[in-house]
Write an enzyme that holds these catalytic residues in place. Structure first.
Site, mmCIF file in Angstrom:
data_model
loop_
_atom_site.group_PDB
_atom_site.id
_atom_site.type_symbol
_atom_site.label_atom_id
_atom_site.label_comp_id
_atom_site.label_asym_id
_atom_site.label_seq_id
_atom_site.Cartn_x
_atom_site.Cartn_y
_atom_site.Cartn_z
ATOM 1 N N SER A 1 -53.460 -18.397 6.894
ATOM 2 C CA SER A 1 -54.652 -19.101 6.415
ATOM 3 C C SER A 1 -54.300 -20.023 5.255
ATOM 4 O O SER A 1 -54.814 -21.138 5.153
ATOM 5 C CB SER A 1 -55.707 -18.095 5.950
ATOM 6 O OG SER A 1 -56.112 -17.294 7.008
ATOM 7 N N HIS B 1 -54.718 -14.335 13.726
ATOM 8 C CA HIS B 1 -55.672 -13.225 13.533
ATOM 9 C C HIS B 1 -56.326 -12.856 14.861
ATOM 10 O O HIS B 1 -56.473 -11.669 15.185
ATOM 11 C CB HIS B 1 -56.808 -13.654 12.583
ATOM 12 C CG HIS B 1 -56.404 -13.914 11.173
ATOM 13 N ND1 HIS B 1 -56.776 -15.056 10.492
ATOM 14 C CD2 HIS B 1 -55.693 -13.176 10.293
ATOM 15 C CE1 HIS B 1 -56.312 -15.009 9.257
ATOM 16 N NE2 HIS B 1 -55.648 -13.880 9.102
ATOM 17 N N ARG C 1 -46.123 -9.992 10.100
ATOM 18 C CA ARG C 1 -45.057 -10.996 10.146
ATOM 19 C C ARG C 1 -43.904 -10.455 9.319
ATOM 20 O O ARG C 1 -44.115 -9.602 8.441
ATOM 21 C CB ARG C 1 -45.535 -12.326 9.539
ATOM 22 C CG ARG C 1 -46.630 -13.012 10.333
ATOM 23 C CD ARG C 1 -47.293 -14.093 9.519
ATOM 24 N NE ARG C 1 -47.881 -13.519 8.328
ATOM 25 C CZ ARG C 1 -48.773 -14.142 7.536
ATOM 26 N NH1 ARG C 1 -49.161 -15.357 7.830
ATOM 27 N NH2 ARG C 1 -49.255 -13.546 6.475
ATOM 28 N N LYS D 1 -60.832 -17.525 -6.139
ATOM 29 C CA LYS D 1 -61.040 -18.793 -6.842
ATOM 30 C C LYS D 1 -60.786 -20.015 -5.953
ATOM 31 O O LYS D 1 -61.528 -20.980 -5.975
ATOM 32 C CB LYS D 1 -60.091 -18.846 -8.041
ATOM 33 C CG LYS D 1 -60.806 -18.940 -9.367
ATOM 34 C CD LYS D 1 -59.779 -19.141 -10.447
ATOM 35 C CE LYS D 1 -60.433 -19.284 -11.798
ATOM 36 N NZ LYS D 1 -59.412 -19.335 -12.829
#
Ligand code: PNS
Length: 169
Positions: free
Chosen positions: A126, A17, A90, A41
């Site tokens: 991530s 990032h 990507r 969640k």
């Protein structure tokens, strides 16, 4: 003045990032990093924490600001006077990102530019960072040191809390 928005969940921010934010900051006058204000969640960090980590990691970039956003990304871009969305791409992202870019342009006229993710970060995400950290692997090559520290502390808190819940049963 040219202004680009770099949007994302950033849970947590990775070197991939930061590479895209950095490269965008050389192409436009101002970059607004927009952190989705949603609490997924399985999120590791709150939107506020994700924003704090991004701010820490971009302090050396005077033309980069970091903020939360709610609602449609294109509404945020219009409100901020940003003419372009900048995203890293990507290989595996292409179909989904293309669809979002075309929809965003159709909704508002705001266009998207894709920067090919730096080859050294092409495999970093991530979600993989969260998974590797959760299973005890080393994530220090993929995130800034301060982020790696926060991840360790968060996982330690969670394992303490999890242990407490089980003991309290
Ligand atoms: O890092 P991510 O999870 O790929 O980021 C996704 C994000 C926040 C950029 C995307 O979910 C988004 O733009 N959300 C805002 C809601 C919206 O505008 N939806 C319509 C997309 S066409």
């Amino acid at each position: 003045m040219s202004r680009a928005v770099c949007p994302g969940s950033f849970d947590p921010v990775t070197h991939g990032h930061l590479d895209v934010i950095d490269r965008t900051s050389r192409l436009v006058d101002e970059v607004v990093v927009a952190v989705g204000n949603n609490m997924a969640k399985n999120a590791l960090f709150s939107p506020q924490e994700r924003m704090d980590m991004l701010r820490e990691a971009t302090t050396d970039r005077p033309n980069v600001t970091v903020t939360l956003f709610d609602g449609l990304l294109v509404d945020f871009c219009t409100a901020r006077g940003a003419e372009v969305i900048s995203k890293g791409l990507r290989a595996a992202d292409f179909d989904y990102e293309l669809q979002m870019a075309q929809m965003n342009r159709r909704l508002s006229g705001v266009d998207t530019v894709f920067l090919p993710t730096g080859a050294e970060w092409a495999y970093v995400s991530s979600s993989l960072v969260r998974e590797i950290a959760g299973l005890g692997g080393d994530i220090t090559p993929f995130v800034p040191a301060s982020v790696a520290d926060r991840i360790s502390r968060r996982l330690a808190e969670r394992s303490r809390d999890g242990g407490r819940k089980i003991r309290d049963l």
